[in-house]
Design a protein around this motif. Structure first.
Motif, PDB file in Angstrom:
ATOM      1  N   PHE A   1      26.602  36.418  37.774  1.00  0.00           N
ATOM      2  CA  PHE A   1      27.352  35.507  38.634  1.00  0.00           C
ATOM      3  C   PHE A   1      28.379  34.719  37.820  1.00  0.00           C
ATOM      4  N   CYS A   2      27.945  34.179  36.696  1.00  0.00           N
ATOM      5  CA  CYS A   2      28.834  33.370  35.850  1.00  0.00           C
ATOM      6  C   CYS A   2      30.018  34.195  35.372  1.00  0.00           C
ATOM      7  N   ASN A   3      29.744  35.418  34.945  1.00  0.00           N
ATOM      8  CA  ASN A   3      30.815  36.279  34.440  1.00  0.00           C
ATOM      9  C   ASN A   3      31.771  36.708  35.554  1.00  0.00           C
ATOM     10  N   ASN A   4      31.220  36.936  36.763  1.00  0.00           N
ATOM     11  CA  ASN A   4      32.081  37.279  37.894  1.00  0.00           C
ATOM     12  C   ASN A   4      33.037  36.133  38.215  1.00  0.00           C
ATOM     13  N   MET A   5      32.519  34.923  38.168  1.00  0.00           N
ATOM     14  CA  MET A   5      33.366  33.763  38.440  1.00  0.00           C
ATOM     15  C   MET A   5      34.451  33.614  37.374  1.00  0.00           C
TER      16      MET A   5
END
Length: 198
Positions: A106-110
Motif C-alpha cells: 500500500f505504501c509503495n503504491n501511494m
C-alpha cells in the motif's frame, strides 16, 4: 528482528483509498494644445499573484514514542488521517517514507501515485480525514500490532499544472486494517482498505 509475516488473510491484498482519493493604450488622436500640459494618468499598481502556502508536515502525536497498543493506534491514525492527505496536497513523501516499511505494498503504491502526480505537475486538495472506532490487537508484545479503524474523508479536488481545478471526487468511508511493527520506532507494514461495513 523476526520477519514481518502476518497471519491475517485480510492483509493478503490491498486496495487504494479513493482520493477524492484532491487550481492602457493611446488612440492616436490630435496632439494636445501646446499651452496645456498633457494630463498625466497614473499607471495601475501591478498586483502580485499570491504564492500558495505549502502546508507544513504534520506533527507526530506524543503517543507515537511508545511501543504500546496506544502507540500503535496513534501511529496508524497519524499515517492515514494526517500523512495520507498531506502527501497528496504537497507531494512531500519524506515522513511517509520514514514510517513505511520497504515491503508495504500500500505504501509503495501511494508513493508511485504521488510520483506520477508530481511528474504531471498536479496536486490534489485532499479532503480532511478522520478516524473512528479504532481498536488495536497485539500480535506480539511490544512488537507487532494490528489496528482496525473506520476512515472518513471529505471531497477532494485535483488541481492541474496551471492551478485550475479539473475534477472533484466525492468523499467516502472505508474500513482500514493496518499492520505495524516496532523496531526502535514504528513502521507501517501493510494497509488493507475495504468499503465500510463490507
Amino acid at each position: 528482528m523476526p520477519p514481518r509475516t502476518w497471519d491475517r488473510r485480510a492483509l493478503a491484498s490491498t486496495a487504494a483509498l479513493s482520493v477524492a482519493i484532491a487550481l492602457a493604450g493611446c488612440d492616436g488622436g490630435s496632439s494636445p494644445d501646446p499651452t496645456t500640459p498633457p494630463a498625466v494618468t497614473a499607471s495601475p499598481t501591478p498586483t502580485s499573484t499570491p504564492t500558495p502556502t505549502v502546508p507544513s508536515t504534520p506533527s507526530r502525536p506524543d503517543a507515537m514514542s511508545s511501543s504500546t497498543a496506544e502507540g500503535a493506534a496513534a501511529t496508524a491514525e497519524f499515517f492515514m488521517t494526517d500523512l495520507y492527505p498531506h502527501i497528496y496536497r504537497t507531494g512531500d513523501l519524506t515522513e511517509w517514507d520514514v514510517l513505511s516499511s520497504p515491503d508495504c505494498t500500500f505504501c509503495n503504491n501511494m508513493r508511485s501515485k504521488i510520483t506520477e502526480m508530481l511528474a504531471a505537475e498536479e496536486r490534489v486538495e485532499a479532503g480532511a480525514m478522520s478516524a473512528s472506532n479504532t481498536a488495536t490487537t497485539e500480535q506480539r508484545e511490544g512488537t507487532w500490532y494490528l489496528v482496525s479503524t473506520r476512515l472518513s474523508q471529505e471531497d477532494s479536488t485535483r488541481i492541474d499544472s496551471s492551478g485550475t481545478p479539473v475534477s472533484t471526487t466525492p468523499g467516502g468511508t472505508v474500513d482500514a486494517l493496518i499492520a505495524l511493527s516496532w523496531d526502535g520506532g514504528w513502521h507501517v507494514d501493510e494497509v488493507e482498505l475495504t468499503p465500510a461495513g463490507a
